[in-house]
Design an enzyme around this catalytic site. Structure first.
Site, mmCIF file in Angstrom:
data_model
loop_
_atom_site.group_PDB
_atom_site.id
_atom_site.type_symbol
_atom_site.label_atom_id
_atom_site.label_comp_id
_atom_site.label_asym_id
_atom_site.label_seq_id
_atom_site.Cartn_x
_atom_site.Cartn_y
_atom_site.Cartn_z
ATOM 1 N N ASN A 165 110.450 96.075 96.687
ATOM 2 C CA ASN A 165 110.347 95.052 97.724
ATOM 3 C C ASN A 165 108.892 94.676 97.988
ATOM 4 O O ASN A 165 108.459 93.580 97.620
ATOM 5 C CB ASN A 165 111.031 95.525 99.011
ATOM 6 N N ASP A 166 108.135 95.585 98.576
ATOM 7 C CA ASP A 166 106.750 95.253 98.918
ATOM 8 C C ASP A 166 105.927 94.827 97.702
ATOM 9 O O ASP A 166 105.028 94.001 97.822
ATOM 10 C CB ASP A 166 106.069 96.456 99.587
ATOM 11 N N VAL A 167 106.249 95.387 96.515
ATOM 12 C CA VAL A 167 105.423 95.106 95.337
ATOM 13 C C VAL A 167 105.661 93.707 94.779
ATOM 14 O O VAL A 167 104.983 93.297 93.836
ATOM 15 C CB VAL A 167 105.626 96.157 94.217
ATOM 16 N N VAL A 168 106.642 92.961 95.330
ATOM 17 C CA VAL A 168 106.837 91.578 94.899
ATOM 18 C C VAL A 168 106.597 90.610 96.060
ATOM 19 O O VAL A 168 106.900 89.421 95.961
ATOM 20 C CB VAL A 168 108.263 91.341 94.337
ATOM 21 N N ALA A 184 106.728 98.701 104.202
ATOM 22 C CA ALA A 184 105.693 98.178 105.085
ATOM 23 C C ALA A 184 106.309 97.478 106.299
ATOM 24 O O ALA A 184 105.620 97.135 107.244
ATOM 25 C CB ALA A 184 104.787 97.223 104.330
#
Lengths: 484, 93
Positions: free
Chosen positions: A411-414, A453
């Site tokens: 999630n956060d990495v995209v 996050a």
């Protein structure tokens, strides 16, 4: 400190030259062990080198100190049986907690060795003519015990958090920075007092005990405020500490194998911590200070605060149809894939697509998962060839030419907010440019949760995004069925 | 060995570690942690000396406990690394 005092500190006095040489050879084998990991092809030979080095170090020690061999043999056998059993049975998804658990053992062993050397200094060759522990050795002992104890209790907390036996959310004590710095200061002062205290004087014993106890406490206090997804940094950091503990003991014993290993492991953990921090665009200090995700988590829990935005939801059939039409598919796995154990189903999906002539690549973010390289191991376990798996900087330019970006458990990495939204807690973190892909499929359990996050992700609401709301493994299995 | 010699080995080994670890491919970072964990258990050398030279039963069993802990790590660490590395395969051509 005068040079004469330093040179008088004859560490490991009485160790014969052949043994020193043997320990040096062991150290060289340990260097070769890490060197082998530069490519998967040479890695297994590297691991064997590590084993040879360890055999040399242990064998040399046993030849030099040939007493109590039966008991020592039994102790090694017990450790061997336990270690090999654990190593065989552990699930690959549980690797982070296994590594944390192993770190705790190194830490505790360092404490035991330190205390043993303190109680019986003559056996370790760290005494002066008067039979007292030398000043330099006292510093080394104190530091070795302290670092070992921090490694132990910190790793125990990391283990509990990673294995889900303890909540992964940060536990924030009021005034924790003051408590932590005060405890660290106290440890250093105590080691200093111990070093200069009159030999055999009263209070020498309690200083060592106090250092041990305080170091156990600080390890615990340092890790409890750090959240689950910051664990890659924590595990790397504890890896580093276990190395420094071994190095400190190596100084005490004047043992080159321990010093070389300690330096290798210490730098390894430090470099991994640095890589992880860089991949999150956060400073090491801010990770260690802890609390990341706690505030955002509370805001999310308030519920309904987030505006409802329209998104498209699709089915496994839709995804299968689009995937087989595609020329190029990039799969982005994250921690959710590990939790759902979806790696095997995912590889099947990849195989099916390749049969249909689709180019399939896997893209791994450095902080995906709960430890460095976590996703790579899981994909390797599912027999995904490692030359289909790419790092962030090697593949990020390819999203513009790819037909489908398939996000599973990440999630956060995209999240494009990392590139555009300066107020976002993840701003500046390098992310995959999935917004450039023609089509995005996003497997997610529900629309409720938002990454670690705690920030909303614009990718959910893009025109080309289709949300696949289900358990990752079930969804991928259904896609595989629809591909037949 | 005097302190300066030991310090020299340590400082040089830190540099070796720095360059060797940067050359490790990111795909193998998990096995790297497992194998560094195994080799850091070279601390077993200290536990072995303590166990062999112990002057009383308490010290001996404490040291033997250290030997057990370090052995779990050595055998477990190398075995799990071996298991992981065996899974990394190239594309069949």
């Amino acid at each position: 400190m005068s040079f004469s005092l330093l040179s008088a500190a004859a560490h490991g006095g009485g160790t014969p030259a052949w043994a020193m040489l043997a320990y040096l050879v062991a150290g060289v084998f340990f260097i070769l062990a890490l060197r082998g990991l530069s490519s998967p092809a040479s890695s297994r030979a590297g691991n064997r080198n590590g084993m040879i080095g360890m055999a040399i170090a242990v064998g040399t020690t046993l030849v030099m100190h040939g007493t109590n061999l039966v008991e020592i043999g039994i102790a090694i056998a017990i450790g061997a049986i336990l270690g090999v059993t654990i190593a065989r049975r552990i699930a690959m998804t549980a690797m982070p907690e296994l590594v944390a658990g192993f770190h705790s053992l190194v830490g505790l062993a360092a404490v035991v060795v330190g205390l043993a050397a303190w109680l019986n200094p003559a056996a370790f060759g760290i005494t002066d003519e008067a039979g007292q522990i030398m000043a330099v050795s006292r510093i080394e002992l104190g530091l070795g015990i302290a670092i070992g104890a921090i490694t132990f209790s910190g790793s125990v907390i990391a283990f509990l958090k990673l294995s889900g036996r303890m909540s992964g959310s940060p536990i924030m004590l009021p005034g924790r920075h003051v408590i932590n710095l005060g405890t660290l200061g106290a440890i250093l002062v105590l080691i200093g007092l111990y070093t200069v205290s009159p030999v055999g004087g009263a209070g020498e014993g309690w200083m060592v005990i106090a250092v041990t106890v305080l170091a156990f406490a600080i390890g615990f206090l340092l890790i409890i405020p750090i959240g689950g997804a910051d664990m890659p940094v924590v595990v790397s950091m504890l890896n580093s500490y276990s190395g420094w503990a071994a190095a400190a003991m190596g100084f005490t014993l004047g043992n080159s194998a321990m010093i070389i290993t300690g330096a290798l492991v210490g730098s390894s953990g430090a470099i991994l911590s640095y890589i992880m921090c860089r991949a999150m665009n956060r400073s090491f200090i801010s990770v260690i200070a802890g609390g990341f995700g706690a505030d955002a988590g509370a805001a999310g829990g308030a519920g309904g605060a987030r505006e409802q935005r329209p998104y498209k939801q699709g089915s496994a059939e839709d995804a299968a149809y689009m995937l087989e039409q595609a020329e190029k598919v990039i799969i982005i796995p994250g921690y959710g894939m590990a939790v759902a154990q979806a790696q095997h189903a995912l590889r099947e999906m990849g195989d099916k697509l390749k049969e249909k002539g689709v180019e399939v690549k896997y893209a791994i973010h450095p902080v995906a998962g709960r430890m460095p390289g976590h996703m790579n191991v899981l994909l390797a376990e599912a027999s995904v060839p490692y030359d289909e798996v790419f790092e962030l900087e090697d593949i990020n330019s390819e999203f513009a030419q790819c037909d489908v970006a398939f996000i599973i458990g990440a999630n956060d990495v995209v999240n494009p907010a990392a590139k555009t939204d300066k107020s976002s807690p993840i701003y500046g973190m390098p992310v995959f440019d999935v917004d450039k892909a023609k089509q995005v499929f996003f497997i997610k359990r529900s629309m409720g949760g938002v990454g670690y996050a705690g920030v909303d992700n614009d990718v959910f609401y893009m025109n080309q995004t289709v949300m696949l709301l289900a358990d990752a493994k079930k969804m991928v299995e259904e896609i595989v069925k629809s591909l037949d | 060995m005097d302190f300066i010699s030991i310090l020299s080995i340590f400082v040089l080994a830190c540099f070796v570690g720095y360059y060797v670890v940067w050359s490790v491919t990111p795909a193998l970072h998990t096995p790297l942690m497992a194998v560094t964990n195994a080799i850091s258990s070279v601390i077993i050398v200290g536990a072995l000396i303590a166990a062999a030279e112990a002057e009383n039963p308490v010290a001996k069993y404490l040291a033997l406990a250290g030997v057990v802990m370090a052995s779990i790590n050595i055998f477990g660490g190398f075995a799990v690394t071996e298991r992981m590395l065996a899974m990394y395969k190239k594309k069949e051509k």
